[in-house]
Design a protein around this motif. Structure first.
Motif, short mmCIF file in Angstrom:
data_model
loop_
_atom_site.label_atom_id
_atom_site.label_comp_id
_atom_site.label_asym_id
_atom_site.label_seq_id
_atom_site.Cartn_x
_atom_site.Cartn_y
_atom_site.Cartn_z
N SER A 53 0.83 -1.20 0.00
CA SER A 53 0.00 0.00 0.00
C SER A 53 0.87 1.25 0.00
O SER A 53 1.89 1.33 0.69
N SER A 54 0.45 2.24 -0.80
CA SER A 54 1.17 3.52 -0.84
C SER A 54 0.43 4.61 -0.08
O SER A 54 0.74 5.79 -0.20
N VAL A 100 -1.85 4.93 8.73
CA VAL A 100 -1.36 3.62 9.20
C VAL A 100 -0.99 3.68 10.68
O VAL A 100 -1.21 2.73 11.43
N ILE A 101 -0.43 4.80 11.10
CA ILE A 101 0.02 4.96 12.49
C ILE A 101 -1.19 5.04 13.42
O ILE A 101 -2.12 5.82 13.18
N ASP A 102 -1.19 4.24 14.46
CA ASP A 102 -2.30 4.24 15.42
C ASP A 102 -2.42 5.59 16.11
O ASP A 102 -1.42 6.17 16.56
N ASN A 103 -3.66 6.08 16.18
CA ASN A 103 -3.98 7.32 16.90
C ASN A 103 -3.24 8.55 16.37
O ASN A 103 -3.00 9.52 17.10
N TYR A 104 -2.88 8.52 15.11
CA TYR A 104 -2.22 9.68 14.53
C TYR A 104 -3.24 10.82 14.37
O TYR A 104 -4.37 10.61 13.91
N THR A 146 2.94 16.40 9.68
CA THR A 146 4.15 15.59 9.53
C THR A 146 4.09 14.79 8.23
O THR A 146 5.07 14.69 7.49
N TYR A 147 2.93 14.20 7.97
CA TYR A 147 2.70 13.45 6.74
C TYR A 147 1.48 14.03 6.01
O TYR A 147 0.57 14.56 6.64
N PRO A 148 1.46 13.91 4.69
CA PRO A 148 0.26 14.35 3.95
C PRO A 148 -0.93 13.46 4.30
O PRO A 148 -0.77 12.25 4.53
N VAL A 149 -2.13 14.04 4.36
CA VAL A 149 -3.33 13.28 4.76
C VAL A 149 -4.48 13.53 3.77
O VAL A 149 -5.59 13.86 4.15
N TRP A 150 -4.21 13.35 2.50
CA TRP A 150 -5.23 13.61 1.48
C TRP A 150 -6.28 12.52 1.46
O TRP A 150 -5.98 11.32 1.56
#
Length: 692
Positions: free
Chosen positions: A615-616, A622-626, A632-636
């Motif tokens: 998965s990309s 993927v990170i729990d409770n993010y 920090t990471y894109p969340v599109w």
């Protein structure tokens, strides 16, 4: 009694006719445009972008604007604007810029209820058409904390990343445009005649931010049996493959600086989507992908030389980097957590210290010159650059430490502090401007590569396919000279490149994909006959996306163990080999003849390959409770929708509406009089049972 019986039967007949023919009446009321493209809603951690209508659709008086003079005349005609409650403006696509859209929104305010773009013909397309930013992916670039900004896409309008309070759609079929103009000219003669109206229905389920939408998804799934998903995370599959003999299995330890990553993208985006239609992406990423696959064939062809070396060449496709490099973040996240490569845990994982260098093909166009960017200069292998330029005079190296173009390598360098390995990016640009005038647009089609798609055949030799051959052969030759130590002529059959061009740009259900897959897998491509490889924003889950099985099967076949090509193995023998090998995959296929070097040909071949697909989707999902509001990471995410429709209808004049109202009242009074007469003469009460 007889008269009442006749009247009741007549009434029932009229009602039954009106009930069984509602579709015909609707067809007479509306003219549908089923091939229109639509703008949809997307969200990230801080806001939403895109367009949508109300739940029942947006409608308004249609006004057509074809040129700058008509535009200025319209926005200054206050009498016309004040005479209607709402407008759907039909705008020539050549006027679709931020400046024109802003002027419309300012002049009409809340009366602007939608925007319909139209293309008059394929010959009238704009010289530039890109809704991406002028500096693509600047939100997560390597230069995030630096003041230096390069406008690689200077004609970019940035409209893709804006949020609009009304729907937008696009007619790009000439037949639809001609129908639209026909009705408009027929009815929009003057304000005293009926006029055309438009209804745009593009209601989207998602709103606000990705965090809000994903929370609503969770609530819906917890409390409702038939839960409705509001949005899906952006992400497809990252695919990587290598020569199947190059395995590092415990207790053997992988050596530092022993892995060369060759990168290409498989995604793009467009502001306007169509269920069945071209997605663009001919220059970016299709051209790079075709060169990438051709290079994989050459490495596979010369695998005996590479297998004797201590270097692994891994081919990687990334899906999701068009939107803030989501796929690269996921790839590096997997690497940091010891999940690259995935699969058998006995294979020694690859970490950043094992990477020797990165080679990336990005934003390539049919140009006489190609630019090679290398960074950082302290780690760059100048011999590699000099040899590559000597082998291919088309390549010009950028100045040392020049700003890097939009490319996945930026995230690899950023996440490793650019101190571990160099990155080499081959791209087409001129003076720090991308050569692609239709960057991230569906106008980026094969015509931009001098290809007439209607006449393109499976083995057509085109100017473009010859250009690919001139690019890829010197590149493979350079890799062999540097990492094998041999100077040799490396050639690829023109037929192989021709086939790849046809399959990627015109028909993924081509003979090649059936040659390299078993019958079950090959049959999965039959519904996509005469369909080009789709390059768009993919979302998780991606069960219906055909891009990934296409790329994975062809890539793994081109890098297969060629030793098995000389063995006349049966399907049963191939299955037996797979039972004793948990690191590689085995598939029994018909075989792709141009790629087989053996003099003997068999009815079937056992293909031993090494391929992985993961998965990309951004690590944020993927990170729990993010916290999805973090950056920090894109969340599109992309919204879901149920109905997309564009319909034309006729708006009557004020006089006609009054006449209709008066006639309706008269008919109502007449019906009451008829009922009273029937009651009087037949002695029947409509409220009480008859005395008879």
């Amino acid at each position: 009694m007889h008269l009442s019986f006749v009247f009741v039967n007549l009434l029932l007949c009229v009602m039954s006719v009106s009930c069984v023919q509602p579709k015909r009446i609707a067809d007479q009321m509306y003219v549908s445009f089923d091939r229109a493209r639509s703008c949809v809603r997307r969200l990230n951690g801080t806001h939403e972008i895109g367009c949508q209508s109300s739940t029942s659709g947006n409608s308004g008086r249609m006004y057509m604007i074809d040129n700058d003079q008509e535009f200025n005349s319209y926005i200054t005609d206050t009498k016309l604007i004040d005479s209607y409650r709402s407008f759907i403006v039909a705008l020539n696509v050549n006027l679709f810029t931020a400046s024109y859209v802003d002027k419309l929104m300012t002049s009409l305010g809340s009366k602007l209820n939608g925007l319909l773009l139209y293309l008059k013909s394929s010959s009238s397309r704009p010289d530039y058409f890109s809704q991406d930013d002028q500096s693509p992916n600047h939100r997560y670039s390597y230069y995030l904390n630096q003041t230096q900004v390069v406008n690689w896409n200077p004609q970019g309008t940035g409209l893709f990343f804006r949020s609009f309070p009304f729907p937008m759609m696009f007619i790009d079929e000439q037949e639809d445009y001609e129908r639209l103009v026909k009705f408009y000219r027929q009815f929009n003669i003057s304000q005293s005649t009926p006029t055309c109206g438009l209804e745009l229905n593009t209601f989207q389920n998602a709103a606000h931010t990705s965090k809000t939408c994903m929370r609503r998804n969770g609530i819906s799934h917890s409390f409702i049996d038939s839960a409705e998903t509001m949005c899906d995370p952006v992400g497809g599959r990252n695919i990587y493959s290598k020569l199947p003999q190059s395995l590092t299995i415990a207790p053997k330890v992988r050596q530092p600086k022993s892995v060369i990553l060759i990168l290409a993208a498989t995604d793009s985006f467009q502001m306007f989507l169509k269920a069945k239609g071209t997605t663009g992406g001919a220059q970016q990423p299709a051209t790079a992908l075709i060169i990438f696959l051709s290079l994989a064939h050459l490495i596979g062809q010369e695998q005996n030389e590479f297998n004797q070396q201590d270097k692994e060449i891994i081919f990687v496709t990334l899906d999701g980097d068009a939107l803030d490099y989501s796929a690269s973040f996921k790839f590096l996240f997997d690497m940091k957590n010891g999940n690259f490569p995935t699969g058998n845990r006995n294979e020694d994982p690859i970490r950043s210290e094992h990477i020797h260098s990165i080679i990336e093909f990005q934003s390539l166009s049919l140009t006489d010159k190609l630019s090679l960017y290398a960074y950082p200069s302290a780690l760059v292998n100048q011999t590699f650059i000099d040899t590559l330029k000597q082998n291919n005079p088309m390549i010009v190296s950028a100045m040392p430490d020049s700003p890097l173009p939009p490319a996945s390598s930026q995230i690899f360098l950023r996440e490793t502090s650019s101190s571990s390995f160099p990155a080499y990016i081959l791209t087409s640009n001129h003076e720090n401007e991308l050569s692609n005038h239709y960057y991230h647009s569906f106008f980026d089609d094969p015509s931009t590569l001098a290809i007439n798609i209607s006449s393109l055949e499976y083995n057509s030799t085109t100017e473009f396919s010859q250009w690919v051959k001139r690019v890829v052969e010197p590149f493979a030759q350079t890799l062999i000279e540097l990492f094998v130590g041999l100077t040799m002529n490396v050639t690829i059959k023109q037929e192989i490149i021709n086939n790849l061009v046809y399959c990627v740009l015109k028909n993924i259900n081509c003979p090649l994909i059936h040659n390299v897959t078993n019958q079950t897998t090959g049959n999965g491509f039959d519904p996509f006959n005469e369909t080009s490889l789709p390059f768009s924003i993919n979302t998780d889950p991606i069960s219906s996306t055909v891009t990934f099985p296409f790329v994975q099967n062809i890539l793994s076949y081109l890098l297969r163990d060629r030793m098995l090509d000389t063995m006349n193995l049966t399907e049963k023998a191939c299955e037996q080999l797979s039972k004793n090998d948990t690191f590689r995959s085995y598939t029994y296929v018909g075989g792709y003849t141009p790629s087989i070097m053996s003099d003997a040909f068999f009815s079937g071949y056992c293909v031993r390959s090494y391929s992985r697909s993961v998965s990309s989707m951004s690590p944020a999902f993927v990170i729990d409770n993010y916290d999805l509001s973090q950056t920090t990471y894109p969340v599109w995410t992309e919204s879901r929708w149920s109905t997309i429709s564009l319909r034309l209808f006729i708006i009557p004049t004020r006089k006609h509406e009054i006449v209709t109202l008066v006639v309706g009242i008269l008919l109502l009074l007449t019906s009451f009089i008829v009922c009273l007469i029937l009651r009087y003469y037949t002695k029947i009460s409509l409220l009480q049972p008859s005395s008879s």
